[in-house]
Design a protein around this motif. Structure first.
Motif, short mmCIF file in Angstrom:
data_model
loop_
_atom_site.label_atom_id
_atom_site.label_comp_id
_atom_site.label_asym_id
_atom_site.label_seq_id
_atom_site.Cartn_x
_atom_site.Cartn_y
_atom_site.Cartn_z
N LEU A 123 29.88 114.44 46.28
CA LEU A 123 29.78 112.56 46.35
C LEU A 123 29.62 112.99 45.59
O LEU A 123 30.76 111.46 44.85
N GLY A 124 28.97 113.56 44.04
CA GLY A 124 28.88 112.87 42.90
C GLY A 124 30.31 112.85 42.18
O GLY A 124 31.68 111.41 41.95
N PRO A 125 31.66 113.46 41.90
CA PRO A 125 32.87 113.64 41.64
C PRO A 125 33.80 112.48 42.25
O PRO A 125 34.21 111.76 41.68
N THR A 126 33.65 112.75 43.83
CA THR A 126 34.93 111.58 44.35
C THR A 126 34.15 110.21 43.61
O THR A 126 35.13 108.93 44.21
N LEU A 127 32.56 110.28 44.35
CA LEU A 127 31.88 108.62 43.04
C LEU A 127 32.91 107.74 42.24
O LEU A 127 33.54 106.86 41.71
N ARG A 128 32.46 108.81 41.05
CA ARG A 128 33.17 108.45 39.58
C ARG A 128 34.45 108.22 39.70
O ARG A 128 34.95 107.18 39.22
N GLY A 129 35.11 109.00 40.89
CA GLY A 129 36.94 108.76 40.80
C GLY A 129 36.94 107.89 41.47
O GLY A 129 38.02 107.14 41.21
N LEU A 130 36.76 106.92 42.68
CA LEU A 130 36.60 106.16 42.86
C LEU A 130 36.86 104.74 41.84
O LEU A 130 37.34 103.71 42.11
N VAL A 131 35.27 104.84 41.50
CA VAL A 131 34.74 103.43 40.54
C VAL A 131 35.78 103.56 39.27
O VAL A 131 36.57 102.60 38.92
N GLU A 132 36.22 104.74 38.94
CA GLU A 132 37.71 104.73 37.87
C GLU A 132 38.55 104.27 38.07
O GLU A 132 39.52 103.90 37.43
N GLU A 133 39.33 104.31 39.29
CA GLU A 133 40.19 104.38 39.17
C GLU A 133 40.62 103.18 40.27
O GLU A 133 41.34 102.30 40.32
N GLU A 134 39.82 102.64 41.55
CA GLU A 134 39.84 101.42 41.61
C GLU A 134 38.09 100.46 41.32
O GLU A 134 38.77 98.84 41.57
N GLY A 135 37.77 100.61 40.64
CA GLY A 135 36.56 99.98 40.71
C GLY A 135 35.80 100.02 41.64
O GLY A 135 35.90 100.20 42.38
N ALA A 136 35.27 98.14 41.70
CA ALA A 136 34.59 97.98 42.83
C ALA A 136 34.95 97.71 44.62
O ALA A 136 35.11 97.32 45.16
N ARG A 137 36.84 97.78 43.72
CA ARG A 137 37.63 97.47 45.38
C ARG A 137 37.18 98.40 46.38
O ARG A 137 37.51 97.72 47.80
N PHE A 138 36.95 99.66 45.60
CA PHE A 138 36.96 100.54 46.93
C PHE A 138 35.88 100.20 47.81
O PHE A 138 35.58 100.65 49.30
N LEU A 139 34.09 99.17 47.96
CA LEU A 139 33.66 98.79 48.19
C LEU A 139 34.15 98.34 49.66
O LEU A 139 33.75 98.64 50.75
N TRP A 140 35.48 97.06 49.87
CA TRP A 140 35.88 96.88 50.93
C TRP A 140 37.46 97.50 50.95
O TRP A 140 37.75 96.82 52.23
N ARG A 141 37.44 98.43 50.79
CA ARG A 141 38.34 99.01 50.97
C ARG A 141 39.41 99.34 52.73
O ARG A 141 37.41 100.28 53.35
N GLY A 142 40.11 98.89 53.64
CA GLY A 142 39.68 99.28 55.33
C GLY A 142 38.61 98.60 55.93
O GLY A 142 38.07 99.07 57.05
N MET A 143 38.27 97.40 55.47
CA MET A 143 37.17 96.98 56.31
C MET A 143 36.89 96.35 56.83
O MET A 143 36.47 96.74 58.07
N GLY A 144 38.67 95.71 57.22
CA GLY A 144 38.74 95.27 58.47
C GLY A 144 38.95 95.84 59.21
O GLY A 144 38.10 95.81 60.66
N LYS A 145 39.53 97.57 59.35
CA LYS A 145 40.12 98.13 60.32
C LYS A 145 38.77 98.43 60.77
O LYS A 145 37.97 99.03 62.04
N ASN A 146 37.90 98.72 59.83
CA ASN A 146 36.40 99.57 59.82
C ASN A 146 35.49 98.37 60.82
O ASN A 146 34.55 99.15 61.93
N VAL A 147 35.70 97.77 60.90
CA VAL A 147 34.53 96.42 61.26
C VAL A 147 35.01 96.29 62.76
O VAL A 147 34.30 96.78 63.37
N VAL A 148 36.49 96.73 63.03
CA VAL A 148 37.07 96.68 64.20
C VAL A 148 36.42 97.71 65.11
O VAL A 148 36.22 98.27 66.09
N ALA A 149 36.66 99.70 64.18
CA ALA A 149 36.24 99.98 64.88
C ALA A 149 35.18 101.08 64.44
O ALA A 149 34.28 101.94 66.00
#
Length: 287
Positions: free
Chosen positions: A240-266
Motif C-alpha cells: 500500500l505505502g509504495p503504491t500510494l506514494r507512486g500514484l501521488v508522485e505520478e498523477e497528483g490528486a487526479r488518481f482520486l477520480w480515475r475511473g470514477m464514471g465506470k466505477n460508479v456504474v460497476a
C-alpha cells in the motif's frame, strides 16, 4: 398502517439476488477493473470493427472494455455472488442480534456487522480478486484465473496472493458499511406504503428502487480512490505505502477520480440490484 419496512433477513433471497446481480454486472466490472488499473486496450476499431465511427472516443473505449473476451468469468461471478450476499445477509442477521440481545440501536447496529462480514469476505476473496483483475489486462499472458493464481504464487508465494489486502479492506469495508447504513437509513426515512393504496405494488417497487440505488451510489462514490489504490497494488506488485506514494508522485490528486464514471456504474448496479432483488424475492416468497 403501512407496508414497506424491512422484514427478517432471508438467506435465499440475498444469495439469489446476489447471483443475478453478479451475472448482470460482469461486463461493467471488467470495464471498471481495466479503467482503474490503467490497463491499455488495443484499438477499439481492431477489437470491434462494428462500432459506429461517430461514437465519442470515451464511449468507444468503455464499450471495448466491456466486450469479450471474458476471462475469469466464473471465478469472478462466484466470488462476487457469495461475497455480496454474505455481507448483506450477515449484516442483517448481525443487526437483528445486536438489537434483540444487546440493545444496540441506530447506525451502529448495521455498521458493526457490516464491518465484520466485509472484512472476513475480503480476506477470503483476496487471491481470487487479484487473479481475476490480473487476467483482465489485454496484455496478460494468462488464459484463465487458475493460470494467474499459479503464476502469482510462483512469483510471490502465499504473501503474493494476499498482496494489496490492506488496500482491499480499506476499499471494500467502507463501501459496504456505507451501503448498509444508507440502506437502513433510507428504510427509516422513506414513508411506508399504505396497505390500502390502489397502486401499492408499484409504490413498493419504487420505494425499494430508491433505497437500493441511493445505497449503491453512496458506497461507490466514497470509495473510488481506494479501488484505484488496490488495483495499482496488483499492477505494480507493491504494498500500500509504495503504491500510494507512486500514484501521488505520478498523477497528483487526479488518481482520486480515475475511473470514477465506470466505477460508479460497476459498483452501484450490483449493490443496488442485490438490495432491490432481495426485497422483491423476499416479498414474492411471502416473507
Amino acid at each position: 398502517m403501512g407496508i414497506g419496512g424491512g422484514g427478517k433477513a432471508d438467506a435465499v433471497s440475498y444469495y439469489t439476488a446476489s447471483g443475478i446481480a453478479a451475472i448482470i454486472n460482469f461486463p461493467l466490472w471488467k470495464a471498471s477493473a481495466i479503467g482503474q488499473s490503467g490497463f491499455q486496450l488495443a484499438s477499439t476499431t481492431t477489437l470491434h470493427p462494428s462500432f459506429p465511427p461517430a461514437l465519442p472516443p470515451y464511449l468507444s473505449r468503455y464499450l471495448a472494455a466491456m466486450a469479450p473476451p471474458y476471462k475469469g468469468v466464473f471465478a469472478t461471478w462466484a466470488g462476487m455472488c457469495w461475497a455480496r450476499a454474505t455481507i448483506f445477509y450477515g449484516s442483517e442477521r448481525g443487526k437483528e442480534l445486536l438489537r434483540q440481545r444487546y440493545g444496540v440501536t441506530g447506525a451502529w447496529a448495521g455498521a458493526l456487522p457490516a464491518l465484520v462480514t466485509s472484512t472476513f469476505v475480503q480476506l477470503c476473496n483476496m487471491p481470487i480478486i487479484r487473479a481475476t483483475i490480473t487476467v483482465q489486462n489485454p496484455a496478460s499472458p494468462y488464459r484463465n484465473t487458475t493460470e494467474a493464481l499459479r503464476a502469482i504464487y510462483e512469483k510471490g508465494g502465499v504473501k503474493g496472493l494476499w498482496l494489496g489486502t490492506s488496500a482491499g479492506i480499506m476499499k471494500t469495508v467502507p463501501k459496504y458499511m456505507t451501503a448498509v447504513v444508507v440502506k437502513d437509513k433510507m428504510e427509516e426515512w422513506l414513508d411506508p406504503v399504505p396497505e390500502n393504496a390502489d397502486n401499492a405494488r408499484s409504490l413498493l417497487v419504487q420505494r425499494s428502487a430508491v433505497k437500493a440505488v441511493t445505497a449503491g451510489l453512496a458506497g461507490a462514490v466514497l470509495t473510488n480512490p481506494l479501488d484505484v489504490v488496490r488495483n495499482e497494488c496488483f499492477k505494480r506488485e507493491q504494498s500500500l505505502g509504495p503504491t500510494l506514494r507512486g500514484l501521488v508522485e505520478e498523477e497528483g490528486a487526479r488518481f482520486l477520480w480515475r475511473g470514477m464514471g465506470k466505477n460508479v456504474v460497476a459498483v452501484t448496479i450490483p449493490v443496488a440490484a442485490t438490495i432491490f432483488l432481495a426485497d422483491m424475492i423476499s416479498r414474492a416468497r411471502g416473507l
